[in-house]
Design a protein around this motif. Structure first.
Motif, PDB file in Angstrom:
ATOM      1  N   ALA A  12      24.897  30.184 -56.267  1.00 34.71           N
ATOM      2  CA  ALA A  12      24.839  28.512 -56.398  1.00 34.71           C
ATOM      3  C   ALA A  12      24.007  28.006 -54.696  1.00 34.71           C
ATOM      4  CB  ALA A  12      26.638  27.993 -55.729  1.00 34.71           C
ATOM      5  N   GLY A  13      24.099  29.260 -53.573  1.00 37.57           N
ATOM      6  CA  GLY A  13      22.784  28.262 -52.685  1.00 37.57           C
ATOM      7  C   GLY A  13      21.615  28.193 -52.963  1.00 37.57           C
ATOM      8  N   VAL A  14      20.892  29.756 -54.067  1.00 34.67           N
ATOM      9  CA  VAL A  14      20.353  30.069 -54.237  1.00 34.67           C
ATOM     10  C   VAL A  14      19.411  28.660 -55.240  1.00 34.67           C
ATOM     11  CG1 VAL A  14      18.381  31.806 -54.948  1.00 34.67           C
ATOM     12  CG2 VAL A  14      20.265  32.143 -53.684  1.00 34.67           C
ATOM     13  N   ALA A  15      19.720  28.472 -55.748  1.00 35.18           N
ATOM     14  CA  ALA A  15      19.746  27.616 -57.372  1.00 35.18           C
ATOM     15  C   ALA A  15      19.774  25.646 -56.769  1.00 35.18           C
ATOM     16  CB  ALA A  15      21.224  27.428 -58.375  1.00 35.18           C
ATOM     17  N   LEU A  52      18.763  26.481 -45.484  1.00 30.47           N
ATOM     18  CA  LEU A  52      19.432  27.103 -44.373  1.00 30.47           C
ATOM     19  C   LEU A  52      20.847  28.157 -44.976  1.00 30.47           C
ATOM     20  CD1 LEU A  52      18.866  28.280 -41.587  1.00 30.47           C
ATOM     21  CD2 LEU A  52      19.741  27.131 -40.480  1.00 30.47           C
ATOM     22  N   ALA A  53      20.784  29.280 -44.879  1.00 27.38           N
ATOM     23  CA  ALA A  53      22.375  29.606 -45.579  1.00 27.38           C
ATOM     24  C   ALA A  53      23.104  30.386 -44.256  1.00 27.38           C
ATOM     25  CB  ALA A  53      22.094  30.461 -46.245  1.00 27.38           C
ATOM     26  N   ASP A  98      19.235  35.956 -49.646  1.00 30.63           N
ATOM     27  CA  ASP A  98      19.157  37.601 -51.393  1.00 30.63           C
ATOM     28  C   ASP A  98      18.393  38.275 -51.128  1.00 30.63           C
ATOM     29  OD1 ASP A  98      20.257  37.198 -53.746  1.00 30.63           O
ATOM     30  OD2 ASP A  98      18.860  36.371 -53.962  1.00 30.63           O
ATOM     31  N   ARG A  99      17.206  38.340 -51.187  1.00 31.08           N
ATOM     32  CA  ARG A  99      16.521  39.480 -50.775  1.00 31.08           C
ATOM     33  C   ARG A  99      16.737  40.610 -49.204  1.00 31.08           C
ATOM     34  NH1 ARG A  99      12.441  36.648 -48.548  1.00 31.08           N
ATOM     35  NH2 ARG A  99      11.838  35.942 -50.454  1.00 31.08           N
ATOM     36  N   ALA A 100      17.811  39.910 -48.561  1.00 31.44           N
ATOM     37  CA  ALA A 100      17.852  41.540 -47.195  1.00 31.44           C
ATOM     38  C   ALA A 100      19.183  41.881 -48.236  1.00 31.44           C
ATOM     39  CB  ALA A 100      18.166  40.122 -46.118  1.00 31.44           C
ATOM     40  N   VAL A 156      29.885  28.508 -51.839  1.00 30.07           N
ATOM     41  CA  VAL A 156      29.627  26.993 -52.115  1.00 30.07           C
ATOM     42  C   VAL A 156      28.477  26.466 -51.853  1.00 30.07           C
ATOM     43  CG1 VAL A 156      32.577  26.761 -52.271  1.00 30.07           C
ATOM     44  CG2 VAL A 156      31.529  25.897 -51.027  1.00 30.07           C
ATOM     45  N   GLY A 157      28.005  27.364 -51.427  1.00 32.10           N
ATOM     46  CA  GLY A 157      26.458  26.745 -51.240  1.00 32.10           C
ATOM     47  C   GLY A 157      26.799  26.192 -49.516  1.00 32.10           C
TER      48      GLY A 157
END
Length: 575
Positions: free
Chosen positions: A51-54, A60-61, A75-77, A264-265
């Motif tokens: 959800a956050g990536v989209a 900032l996450a 996501d990459r890490a 939930v992002g």
């Protein structure tokens, strides 16, 4: 009977969230069982960041005073670490234990476990070598990821040297073994990640029971997904929220609120320690909308002379758990912030149990209503359900319930029956389904939010050559919930140890669970040949009654809040 409640908002930041000023909330059942509103679906933990990536890949996450990750970077890490763990030879289902303080790398590690199918085994960062050894043995861990600051302590471990994949250190001196930082940064050779079954184990958390050492609580992948969905729904989290979980992320509360938010992002803040100055720094710089904090940390926060109402202005909700919030603390927080504390209950075995969402009325003195996706039943000792107002044992049912205690079917069968879990807590519910905590059937000590088994502390004291009998009980304490109080009877003719000697002896074996006080008895009270803890509690209560009345001093809380001593929160109210 069913009843709907009118939403009443409390606190300066509430109006920001979707104009939740005066609506009707979803219906709660107030006959037995008490039912929270239903959940639509579990979170897919392998794609928890979706959800956050989209929504905002470069937003900032995850943030702390030491690191910042966008959704894309996080996501990459975590994908890198997932692939690199498998490249080391680990397979889905292998246990990967972690002994890390709160840090961004710990969140990345947990996400990597969810993506790769390896089973995460979070260890309390305060564990000493004997506790670490037992957890590694019970979980059958293949590898341990540990902070470099614990390397000297791990040298005294028998199990670490025997781990099939050895030790991975984080923030340690340069050496030949792989570091966690390298595994996070390096692109893995393996690109395709496996797809585990929903019923496969995902995480094993260790929590103390009323007897013996900590048990391994096993959560399946699907069950964990339902649990995260409950965490998110319980606080009505949205992608506009900013979560500050002021609790160890190796315990279910900090863990669940962190990943319920990320799912939930919502941006999540990592608190490296829980002293008031660090938390105030995060409140001022990051402006969270949700604060999850334990009473002991709240005590220090509200007594900090530099704290101002403006520091809390961004909050729309403050939830506290792991122990009951004293009335003195509730008043002090309300005076400082203009907000009410929302108390709630959670357990390692199930996550969030009760909640009062931001849009609902907070009833002071209660721990809220059944959380979304949760059913509650208050029963007498014969198992019969009781009406509103009657005190009884709280049973819990949820799709996020653990599958059981690892390798201990007897303990599992004792508390899990037909999809219901016996909490061991005594509760009562009012006509609107709000629950009030009335006491505890299990002989647990809850100190600073952590469960402590009296028997485990007794066993440590009995290893001393001079101790013949030992009994351990919890003594009520305004700041810490309960303090550990030990009584010992000595062997005839043995050299007499000092109180401090016995405390130090126990601390070397059970760490933070060691008693604050040890009293020497000429005769230990017994009942049917066993230590009579009820008599010891009565003795402690009698002496406490004659002691000067306790008042709160902020310095009472500070010694246990330093880095490396920050992991609390597996108690019956831990989420």
């Amino acid at each position: 009977m069913e009843q709907s409640s009118v939403i009443q908002t409390t606190g300066p930041g509430r109006s920001k969230q979707a104009k939740l000023t005066e609506l009707h909330v979803n219906v709660w059942r107030t006959d037995m069982p008490l039912s929270g509103r239903p959940l639509e679906a579990p979170i897919n933990i392998a794609q928890l960041l979706r959800a956050g990536v989209a929504r905002a890949p470069d937003g900032l996450a995850l943030v702390s005073t030491a690191a910042r990750y966008s959704w894309r970077e996080l996501d990459r890490a975590s994908g890198n670490l997932a692939g690199n763990l498998l490249d080391l030879g680990l397979k889905p289902g292998d246990r990967v234990a972690s002994l890390l303080p709160n840090c961004a790398a710990l969140i990345i590690h947990y996400l990597a476990c969810m993506k790769s199918g390896v089973v995460g085994v979070p260890l309390n960062y305060r564990y000493m070598a004997p506790e670490i050894d037992r957890a590694l043995a019970v979980s059958q861990a293949s590898v341990l990821i540990a902070h470099g600051g614990r390397e000297r302590d791990l040298a005294g471990s028998r199990q670490v040297a025997e781990l099939p994949h050895g030790l991975i250190l984080h923030e340690a001196e340069a050496g030949c073994r792989p570091s966690l930082q390298d595994l996070i940064a390096k692109r893995p050779a393996q690109r395709e990640l496996p797809v585990p079954k929903a019923s496969d184990p995902a995480f094993i958390f260790f929590t103390s029971g009323s007897t013996g050492p900590a048990k391994g609580v096993t959560h399946s992948r699907e069950g964990l997904g339902w649990m995260f969905a409950t965490y998110a729904a319980a606080l009505e989290l949205t992608a506009d929220d900013v979560m500050l979980p002021a609790s160890s992320m190796s315990h279910i509360g900090g863990f669940g609120f962190s990943f319920g938010s990320l799912a939930v992002g919502a941006r999540t803040i990592v608190a490296h320690s829980f002293d008031s100055q660090h938390l105030l720094e995060l409140l001022r710089a990051q402006r969270p909308t949700i604060l999850w904090i334990q009473p002991m940390m709240l005590f220090q926060l509200v007594r900090d002379a530099s704290a101002r109402r403006e520091d809390f202005r961004s909050l729309r909700h403050c939830r506290s758990g792991s122990d009951k919030v004293p009335a003195e603390l509730a008043r002090a927080f309300a005076d400082l912030t203009g907000m009410l504390i929302s108390e709630g209950m959670g357990m390692t075995e199930v996550g969030v149990v009760t909640a009062t969402p931001s849009s609902a009325m907070i009833k002071v003195g209660t721990i809220g209503q059944a959380a979304p996706g949760v059913q509650l039943s208050i029963r007498d000792e014969a198992g019969r359900e009781l009406p509103a107002g009657a005190e009884g044992r709280l049973w819990i049912s949820a799709r996020g319930l653990a599958t059981g205690y690892l390798g201990d079917p007897v303990a599992t069968a004792a508390v899990m029956r037909g999809g219901w879990f016996d909490s061991g807590d005594i509760m009562k519910a009012d006509e609107e389904g709000y629950l009030a905590f009335c006491g505890r059937k299990k002989q647990l000590i809850v100190h600073d939010g952590s469960n402590i088994s009296p028997q485990e502390v007794e066993d440590a004291l009995l290893q001393h050559e001079a101790v013949a009998l030992a009994g351990v009980v919890g003594v009520p304490d305004l700041v810490h919930g309960e303090n550990v109080h030990a009584y010992v009877a000595l062997k005839p003719g043995a050299p007499v140890p000092t109180e401090q000697e016995l405390i130090g002896f126990a601390r070397a074996r059970v760490g933070y669970k060691a008693p604050e006080r040890v009293e020497f008895l000429t005769e230990m009270p017994l009942n049917a040949g066993k230590i009579d803890r009820a008599a010891l509690k009565a003795l402690a209560a009698k002496r406490e009654a004659t002691a000067p009345r306790q008042s709160f001093d902020a310095s009472d809380a500070s010694p246990v809040l330093a880095q490396g001593s920050t992991n609390a929160g597996d108690g019956p109210n831990s989420a």
